[in-house]
Design an enzyme around this catalytic site. Structure first.
Site: not given
Ligand code: ASP
Length: 341
Positions: A207, A235, A237-238, A258-259, A261
């Site tokens: 991300t 779906r 995410g965050d 990022t991570g 979510g």
């Molecule tokens: N946070 C993002 C999600 O869960 C993914 C990412 O940060 O790589 O959609």
């Protein structure tokens, strides 16, 4: 006696207030002219797993993205413009999981999410599951500035994009072979949708996000993503959720995450950094560290965040192996990927 105690107490409180004011003033006096911090995702990023050419390509992309935002901030532009243009540039770069280069859903589509927040006004805009908008971050900004709403998703968000003259592209614009192959590997292994445990390499998050402080002392944050490989059922995410993946308020900080979510939504991570500072009096460093390196580690949520506070302090904690990241402030521009740098 009582009276003496009373005046003593007043004197202590007043000294404390003056001390606080002095510290605040000192911090404001040393505030850099501008600050820009970016990330290009966190995940399993080790020196062994990357060729020197790949590493050089990522570092150069991060540096170019920083230059885009820095040029705006240097010439007195707003934090909001800096994060919009920087994230837009990263969306167009196929190396990252946002815009062109986004990961694929279970059905082999690219569904994009983005959000932006203006720390000066606390206005915000977000979009989810869009498939034909070239730069989702520009759409998020249009939602913030041209609609009475904060969050638009799917075909409605796309109609809004068309009505407002944003650039649209055929879905194939977002295709990259590398992301397609990652989906095929995940499907072949039969990974459960939403799980990232079997082979983390295919879920290398990627991300993108930017936070900035401008010369006027205004903060802004922006985040954009394709989400997670093999996601399903629209779906989200965050990244498009204000308070989870993105948050900015001039009274404390701007944050982009990022991570994985689901964890960032459950623990309202971006807002949590702000809350620890404003309600708990924590410094940016401590606030970011507590949520990222303690709470999320304890809960099993992998990822990282970038943040800048109103005095220009920076935090970039991550609990994964690495995080594409970088910052620019007067006289200094730096990029990093691995944990030991
Ligand atoms: N946070 C993002 C999600 O869960 C993914 C990412 O940060 O790589 O959609």
């Amino acid at each position: 006696m009582l009276r003496t105690l009373f005046w003593l107490a007043i004197a202590v409180v007043m000294t404390d207030c003056t001390a606080n004011e002095n510290t605040a003033k000192q911090a404001a006096d040393t505030r850099p002219d501008y600050v820009l911090v970016i990330h290009g995702g966190a995940g399993t990023l080790s020196r062994q797993a990357m060729t020197p050419e790949q590493e050089a390509r990522y570092r150069s992309a991060l540096d170019s993205a920083l230059q885009v935002g820095e040029a705006i901030l240097k010439s007195g532009g707003t934090a909001l413009d800096a994060v919009t243009e920087t994230v837009s540039w990263l969306e167009d770069c196929p190396l990252f999981n946002a815009g062109r280069g986004a990961v694929f859903t279970h059905e082999g589509r690219n569904e994009l999410d983005a959000s932006i927040m203006d720390g000066r006004t606390q206005n915000a805009g977000a979009v989810g599951s869009v498939t034909i908008v070239k730069n989702p971050i520009r759409l998020a900004r249009a939602v913030m500035e041209k609609s009475p709403h904060v969050f638009l998703v799917g075909p409605g968000a796309e109609r809004f994009a068309i009505e407002n003259g944003l650039d649209t592209v055929p879905p194939s614009w977002f295709f990259t072979q590398e992301r397609w192959d990652a989906l095929q590997r995940v499907l072949k292994r039969g990974d459960k949708t939403g799980s990232v445990s079997s082979d983390l390499a295919d879920y290398k998050f990627g991300t993108v996000g930017a936070v900035a402080l401008d010369r006027q002392g205004n903060l802004a944050a922006a985040t954009s993503t394709g989400g997670m490989t093999n996601k399903r059922w629209n779906r989200l995410g965050d990244s498009p959720v204000i308070g989870a993946g993105t948050y900015a308020s001039n009274d404390a900080c701007a944050v982009s995450c990022t991570g994985h979510g689901e964890y960032f939504i459950r623990y309202a991570v971006a807002h949590d950094v702000w809350a620890r500072m404003v309600y708990g009096g924590a410094s940016l460093q401590d606030a970011a560290h507590e949520i990222m390196m303690k709470k999320l580690v304890e809960k099993g949520g992998e990822g990282g965040l970038i943040a800048v506070d109103r005095n220009g302090a920076i935090a970039m904690p991550f609990n994964s192996e690495g995080m594409y990241r970088g910052y620019a402030r007067p006289g200094e521009r730096k990029t990093a990927i691995f944990a030991d740098e």
